[in-house]
Write an enzyme that holds these catalytic residues in place. Structure first.
Site, PDB file in Angstrom:
ATOM      1  N   ASP A 333       0.823  -1.205   0.000  1.00 50.07           N
ATOM      2  CA  ASP A 333       0.000   0.000   0.000  1.00 50.07           C
ATOM      3  C   ASP A 333       0.862   1.261   0.000  1.00 50.07           C
ATOM      4  O   ASP A 333       0.655   2.183  -0.793  1.00 50.07           O
ATOM      5  CB  ASP A 333      -0.909  -0.013   1.232  1.00 50.07           C
ATOM      6  CG  ASP A 333      -2.337   0.361   0.899  1.00 50.07           C
ATOM      7  OD1 ASP A 333      -2.672   0.393  -0.299  1.00 50.07           O
ATOM      8  OD2 ASP A 333      -3.135   0.604   1.825  1.00 50.07           O
ATOM      9  N   ASP A 393      -9.035  -2.585   2.623  1.00 48.30           N
ATOM     10  CA  ASP A 393      -8.943  -1.972   3.947  1.00 48.30           C
ATOM     11  C   ASP A 393      -9.955  -2.564   4.919  1.00 48.30           C
ATOM     12  O   ASP A 393      -9.897  -2.287   6.120  1.00 48.30           O
ATOM     13  CB  ASP A 393      -9.156  -0.457   3.833  1.00 48.30           C
ATOM     14  CG  ASP A 393      -8.110   0.200   2.942  1.00 48.30           C
ATOM     15  OD1 ASP A 393      -6.962  -0.267   2.960  1.00 48.30           O
ATOM     16  OD2 ASP A 393      -8.449   1.160   2.217  1.00 48.30           O
TER      17      ASP A 393
END
Length: 482
Positions: A333, A393
């Site tokens: 990420d 997420d």
């Protein structure tokens, strides 16, 4: 050179007048726009998109006098167009662009005499303006301050925490049923036939992260083709996930259990209708996915079902695998959000470009929970009409929450790991929103969610003197008794 987002407020000539707002890009070093409509001056709009205005000879004399003028982008600089428009009496210049809106970057020092406001607007918005408001339109420009906080984030927060908590709980219920089946030889074979879980090992975790990296890079370079592959996969996976979620609920209802027999197999009629409903929901979303007024609701429902089913189905065997998965995806990420801008030609993050649709592609990847922004701002009109949270997420920390819940079941620890990890996830989400509000830019949520959940789980295991069991996972479960 600074580039700022603003709003063009257009008003039709009807009674009462129809109004609509459009996104503009302007340069605050050249012009200061009012913060509210109260201080804004309206001008009649003259549509000259048939010309690029690189010469005063392109426009009849007196046509621009005291008006707002819109011309096409190209052939000469913005400020050269502005100088011509100002000399012909225009009071505002709009430059229509068929490509993605970008920063206005001419050198102001060469055109100190230009005083009229200059703004870039989408050509499609000019066409829409004529269709919605008619040919007689009055316009003004203003730039309201960005809201400190948008309440759509509260909705995103509730959806995320609910999904993670429910997914973890569901995984724990499945684990309890498995352990009961192990302890009861008569149920063992039946339970194994129903079991659909997939267990991640450290090796498959690494392979999974590598596939994620490769897929993201392929999407960046071949987005306009692969986006339809992702949409198709999402439709299929979300329909199956919605069916699994609703079937689990229906299974608890002791009514309507009539069955039909086909090819020596029996199936409940209500499950047939449920399958048809789930397929129809996915098809309706696919057809109307670009309808911003309501399609986001259906996408969120399908997305929550997808995340729930993923969290329940994919089992992490131990805390070691959780650490490897969450750690690698955290690096993934951060790299694709913060590091890739130093590598790409246009200085844009690969993650952000893919999420937004590279090169202005209108098709968006259906891998996010999205909620319309509730606070009106230029950013809402220009590029962020929705608050977004990626499925990753929710799913990635959710796998850890699910492992904690299963560990609670295995050790009969009164849900301490599950509750603590869920609270840690909620704290990580709040921290993400705080940083987002302070920095005014998109954040990789895993940067905050992963440390919160991993550290909390580790502290609980250490405090309870169970770290060895927690780290190694389910190898000691054989002695479990109901």
């Amino acid at each position: 050179v600074a580039a700022d987002e603003g709003i063009l407020h257009a008003s039709g000539s009807g009674v009462p007048p129809v109004t609509k707002d459009y996104c503009i890009i302007y340069n605050s070093n050249w012009v200061s726009l009012p913060k509210t409509l109260d201080n804004a001056t309206f001008r009649t709009l003259e549509n000259l998109t048939s010309t690029v205005l690189c010469s005063s000879a392109e426009v009849p004399s007196g046509l621009m006098k005291d008006k707002a003028v819109v011309v096409m982008r190209g052939n000469c600089t913005f400020l050269e167009k502005a100088r011509i428009a100002q000399n012909l009496g225009a009071k505002m210049l709009l430059i229509a662009s068929k490509s993605r809106l970008s920063a206005i970057s001419d050198n102001k020092t060469d055109f100190e005499d230009v005083t009229l406001p200059i703004a870039l607007i989408r050509y499609n918005d000019i066409v829409d303006m004529q269709l919605v408001l008619g040919n007689e339109v009055n316009v003004t420009l203003y730039s309201p301050p960005l809201p400190e906080f948008d309440y759509s984030m509260v909705v995103i927060f509730l959806i995320a925490v609910f999904t993670v908590a429910l997914g973890g709980y569901w995984s724990g219920v499945a684990e309890l049923e498995n352990l009961k089946a192990v302890a009861s030889p008569g149920e063992r074979e039946t339970r194994w036939k129903k079991e659909e879980n997939v267990t991640f090992t450290p090796l498959t975790v690494i392979l999974f992260v590598v596939i994620c990296c490769v897929m993201l890079v392929l999407l960046y370079f071949f987005y306009k083709w692969l986006v339809y592959v992702i949409i198709s996969v999402f439709c299929l996976a979300s329909a199956m996930s919605l069916y699994n979620c609703l079937a689990a609920l229906i299974g608890e209802i002791p009514f309507g259990q009539c069955r039909i027999t086909c090819s020596n197999k029996t199936i409940e009629v209500r499950l047939i209708f449920l399958a048809i409903f789930c397929i129809a929901a996915a098809v309706v979303w696919a057809v109307f996915r670009n309808e911003d007024r309501w399609a986001w609701i259906l996408q969120d429902i399908l997305g929550v079902a997808f995340c729930l089913n993923f969290i329940k189905t994919l089992k992490m065997p131990n805390f070691k695998s959780c650490v490897i998965l969450l750690g690698l995806l955290l690096l993934y990420d951060v790299f694709f959000v913060f590091i890739t801008p130093f590598i790409t030609k246009n200085g844009a993050s690969i993650m952000v470009e893919v999420a937004a649709g590279p090169f202005g592609n209108s098709e968006k990847l259906p891998v996010v929970i999205r909620v319309p922004r509730l606070e009106h701002s230029a950013s809402t009109l220009c590029d962020l009409p929705f608050s977004l949270l990626g499925f990753g997420d929710i799913i990635v920390p959710g796998l850890l929450v699910a492992y904690c819940r299963r560990f609670d079941v295995q050790t009969r620890s009164s849900s301490i790991y599950y509750i603590s990890c869920t609270i840690a996830y909620a704290v990580g989400m709040v921290l993400t929103f705080i940083v987002l509000a302070l920095m005014k830019m998109g954040q990789p949520a895993l940067l905050y969610l992963v440390p919160c959940t991993l550290i909390t789980s580790s502290l609980i295991a250490w405090r309870r003197k169970e770290m060895k069991k927690f780290w190694k996972g389910s190898s000691y479960q054989v002695g479990w008794r109901p």
